[in-house]
Design a protein around this motif. Structure first.
Motif, PDB file in Angstrom:
ATOM      1  N   PRO A 169       0.792  -1.260   0.310  1.00 25.75           N
ATOM      2  CA  PRO A 169      -0.069   0.245  -0.225  1.00 25.75           C
ATOM      3  C   PRO A 169       0.767   1.345   0.276  1.00 25.75           C
ATOM      4  N   ILE A 170       0.435   1.855  -0.155  1.00 31.00           N
ATOM      5  CA  ILE A 170       1.027   3.884  -0.028  1.00 31.00           C
ATOM      6  C   ILE A 170       1.138   3.955   1.468  1.00 31.00           C
ATOM      7  N   SER A 171       2.807   4.204   1.772  1.00 31.66           N
ATOM      8  CA  SER A 171       2.911   4.381   2.883  1.00 31.66           C
ATOM      9  C   SER A 171       1.957   5.369   3.809  1.00 31.66           C
ATOM     10  N   GLY A 172       1.768   5.145   5.145  1.00 31.46           N
ATOM     11  CA  GLY A 172       1.423   6.204   5.446  1.00 31.46           C
ATOM     12  C   GLY A 172      -0.477   5.632   5.858  1.00 31.46           C
ATOM     13  N   HIS A 173      -1.131   4.973   4.649  1.00 36.37           N
ATOM     14  CA  HIS A 173      -2.815   4.589   4.926  1.00 36.37           C
ATOM     15  C   HIS A 173      -2.312   3.299   5.824  1.00 36.37           C
ATOM     16  N   THR A 174      -3.575   3.040   6.377  1.00 36.71           N
ATOM     17  CA  THR A 174      -4.171   2.420   7.701  1.00 36.71           C
ATOM     18  C   THR A 174      -4.918   1.598   6.617  1.00 36.71           C
ATOM     19  N   ALA A 175      -5.922   2.286   6.222  1.00 32.49           N
ATOM     20  CA  ALA A 175      -6.729   1.321   5.395  1.00 32.49           C
ATOM     21  C   ALA A 175      -5.805   0.273   4.750  1.00 32.49           C
ATOM     22  N   LEU A 176      -6.469  -1.124   4.269  1.00 32.88           N
ATOM     23  CA  LEU A 176      -6.236  -1.499   3.270  1.00 32.88           C
ATOM     24  C   LEU A 176      -7.360  -2.633   2.797  1.00 32.88           C
ATOM     25  N   TYR A 177      -7.991  -2.869   1.459  1.00 32.40           N
ATOM     26  CA  TYR A 177      -9.006  -3.138   0.673  1.00 32.40           C
ATOM     27  C   TYR A 177      -8.604  -3.714  -0.149  1.00 32.40           C
ATOM     28  N   TRP A 178      -9.329  -5.492  -0.035  1.00 32.03           N
ATOM     29  CA  TRP A 178      -8.921  -6.117  -0.882  1.00 32.03           C
ATOM     30  C   TRP A 178     -10.013  -6.519  -1.879  1.00 32.03           C
ATOM     31  N   TYR A 179     -10.517  -6.264  -3.694  1.00 30.39           N
ATOM     32  CA  TYR A 179     -11.668  -6.014  -4.148  1.00 30.39           C
ATOM     33  C   TYR A 179     -11.091  -7.867  -5.098  1.00 30.39           C
ATOM     34  N   ARG A 180     -12.665  -8.110  -5.701  1.00 31.80           N
ATOM     35  CA  ARG A 180     -11.860  -8.741  -6.503  1.00 31.80           C
ATOM     36  C   ARG A 180     -12.746  -8.663  -7.727  1.00 31.80           C
ATOM     37  N   GLN A 181     -12.601  -8.680  -8.956  1.00 33.66           N
ATOM     38  CA  GLN A 181     -13.636  -8.413 -11.048  1.00 33.66           C
ATOM     39  C   GLN A 181     -13.193  -9.211 -11.452  1.00 33.66           C
ATOM     40  N   ARG A 182     -14.500  -9.586 -11.794  1.00 33.65           N
ATOM     41  CA  ARG A 182     -14.682 -10.377 -12.507  1.00 33.65           C
ATOM     42  C   ARG A 182     -14.911 -10.210 -13.527  1.00 33.65           C
ATOM     43  N   LEU A 183     -14.685 -10.470 -15.170  1.00 32.55           N
ATOM     44  CA  LEU A 183     -15.141  -9.820 -16.446  1.00 32.55           C
ATOM     45  C   LEU A 183     -16.608  -9.227 -16.705  1.00 32.55           C
ATOM     46  N   GLY A 184     -16.261  -8.027 -16.467  1.00 30.91           N
ATOM     47  CA  GLY A 184     -17.065  -7.208 -16.854  1.00 30.91           C
ATOM     48  C   GLY A 184     -17.600  -7.141 -15.849  1.00 30.91           C
ATOM     49  N   GLN A 185     -17.912  -7.209 -14.615  1.00 25.79           N
ATOM     50  CA  GLN A 185     -18.046  -6.788 -13.088  1.00 25.79           C
ATOM     51  C   GLN A 185     -18.065  -5.690 -12.344  1.00 25.79           C
ATOM     52  N   GLY A 186     -18.728  -5.909 -11.648  1.00 22.49           N
ATOM     53  CA  GLY A 186     -18.087  -4.325 -10.658  1.00 22.49           C
ATOM     54  C   GLY A 186     -17.312  -5.188  -9.401  1.00 22.49           C
ATOM     55  N   LEU A 187     -16.649  -4.776  -9.154  1.00 21.83           N
ATOM     56  CA  LEU A 187     -15.964  -4.397  -7.811  1.00 21.83           C
ATOM     57  C   LEU A 187     -16.389  -5.477  -6.740  1.00 21.83           C
ATOM     58  N   GLU A 188     -16.064  -6.373  -6.537  1.00 19.52           N
ATOM     59  CA  GLU A 188     -16.816  -7.159  -5.538  1.00 19.52           C
ATOM     60  C   GLU A 188     -15.868  -7.258  -3.835  1.00 19.52           C
ATOM     61  N   PHE A 189     -16.307  -5.868  -2.649  1.00 16.85           N
ATOM     62  CA  PHE A 189     -15.380  -6.314  -2.218  1.00 16.85           C
ATOM     63  C   PHE A 189     -14.655  -7.729  -0.913  1.00 16.85           C
ATOM     64  N   LEU A 190     -14.014  -7.958  -0.333  1.00 16.92           N
ATOM     65  CA  LEU A 190     -13.235  -9.681   0.316  1.00 16.92           C
ATOM     66  C   LEU A 190     -13.331  -9.260   1.473  1.00 16.92           C
ATOM     67  N   ILE A 191     -11.896  -8.061   1.928  1.00 19.81           N
ATOM     68  CA  ILE A 191     -11.475  -8.023   3.423  1.00 19.81           C
ATOM     69  C   ILE A 191     -11.588  -6.262   2.678  1.00 19.81           C
ATOM     70  N   TYR A 192     -11.302  -5.857   4.349  1.00 18.57           N
ATOM     71  CA  TYR A 192     -10.324  -4.605   4.959  1.00 18.57           C
ATOM     72  C   TYR A 192      -9.754  -4.620   6.073  1.00 18.57           C
ATOM     73  N   PHE A 193      -8.596  -4.404   5.689  1.00 21.66           N
ATOM     74  CA  PHE A 193      -7.843  -3.693   7.317  1.00 21.66           C
ATOM     75  C   PHE A 193      -7.319  -2.513   7.642  1.00 21.66           C
ATOM     76  N   GLN A 194      -7.864  -2.466   8.605  1.00 20.17           N
ATOM     77  CA  GLN A 194      -7.700  -0.964   9.526  1.00 20.17           C
ATOM     78  C   GLN A 194      -6.458  -0.712  10.333  1.00 20.17           C
ATOM     79  N   GLY A 195      -5.705  -0.819  10.334  1.00 21.05           N
ATOM     80  CA  GLY A 195      -4.466  -0.248  11.132  1.00 21.05           C
ATOM     81  C   GLY A 195      -4.426  -1.829  11.729  1.00 21.05           C
ATOM     82  N   ASN A 196      -4.311  -1.916  13.085  1.00 19.56           N
ATOM     83  CA  ASN A 196      -4.319  -2.648  14.449  1.00 19.56           C
ATOM     84  C   ASN A 196      -5.586  -3.210  14.415  1.00 19.56           C
ATOM     85  N   SER A 197      -6.299  -2.681  14.053  1.00 15.71           N
ATOM     86  CA  SER A 197      -8.068  -3.901  13.979  1.00 15.71           C
ATOM     87  C   SER A 197      -8.265  -5.192  13.778  1.00 15.71           C
TER      88      SER A 197
END
Lengths: 117, 114
Positions: free
Chosen positions: A25-53
């Motif tokens: 990720p970009i240095s200093g960004h506490t939030a990180l997300y993973w999304y999945r995008q199948r062909l011709g589709q939108g972004l499907e949320f997978l998982i989210y990290f926020q700091g030490n939570s």
């Protein structure tokens, strides 16, 4: 560079194999997300990290999917025993913390294209 | 269930025309919306955002309109250029437990003909 970096950019694997996808990720960004995008589709949320939570894993489609993040740095998305339906582009994004009161754009990497044969 | 969706999957326009991309959302509690542009082979890029206490926000050649009464969001692109050809996604900030997750719609493909 200063952007979000993902590797590999392309991965071809056989059904049943495990794969690991990496996100810097970009240095200093506490939030990180993973999304999945199948062909011709939108972004499907997978998982989210926020700091030490504890991560929000509510989007993971099955127990074959898992992700880790060490502190506020690199994250790895692991897919075990890959299936053909796992073929997609896996996008990682980072941001400053997205809370109730604040807003913020997500900065995306260019994705890892996974093809399961 | 809650969803963010788009009316038109593909929009074709001539260079120089104005483009309007629409988005419907169903979660009336959403208080923040974002538009992203995704060019072929790249990750989405932020275009413009709007809070729910606003009806309109303008950027450079782009305007976002929010109609909370009918839960509708639109992105207007003025004097569309070939470089605007891309897939456009609207997203809403959705609460998930104690966190907030941007939830994306399917996307609209904008094709600009020279």
């Amino acid at each position: 560079g200063a952007g979000v970096s993902q590797s590999p950019s392309n991965k071809v694997t056989e059904k049943g194999k495990d794969v690991e996808l990496r996100c810097d990720p970009i240095s200093g960004h506490t939030a990180l997300y993973w999304y999945r995008q199948r062909l011709g589709q939108g972004l499907e949320f997978l998982i989210y990290f926020q700091g030490n939570s504890a991560p929000d894993k509510s989007g993971l489609p099955s127990d074959r999917f898992s992700a880790e993040r060490t502190g506020e740095s690199v994250s790895t998305l692991t897919i075990q025993r890959t299936q053909q339906e796992d073929s997609a582009v896996y996008l990682c994004a980072s941001s400053l913390a997205l809370g109730a009161a604040n807003t913020g754009e997500l900065f995306f990497g260019e994705g890892s294209r996974l093809t399961v044969l | 269930g809650e969803s963010v969706g788009l009316h038109l999957p593909t929009l074709s326009v001539q260079e120089g025309d104005n483009s309007i991309i629409n988005c419907a959302y169903s979660n009336s509690a959403s208080d923040y919306f974002i538009w992203y542009k995704q060019e072929s082979g790249k990750g989405p890029q932020f275009i413009i955002d709007i809070r729910s206490n606003m009806d309109k926000r303008q950027g450079q050649r782009v305007t976002v309109l929010l109609n909370k009464t009918v839960k509708h969001l639109s992105l207007q692109i003025a004097a569309t250029q070939p470089g605007d050809s891309a897939v456009y996604f609207c997203a809403e900030k959705r609460r998930s437990g104690g966190s907030y997750i941007p939830t994306f719609g399917r996307g609209t493909s904008l094709i600009v003909h020279p």
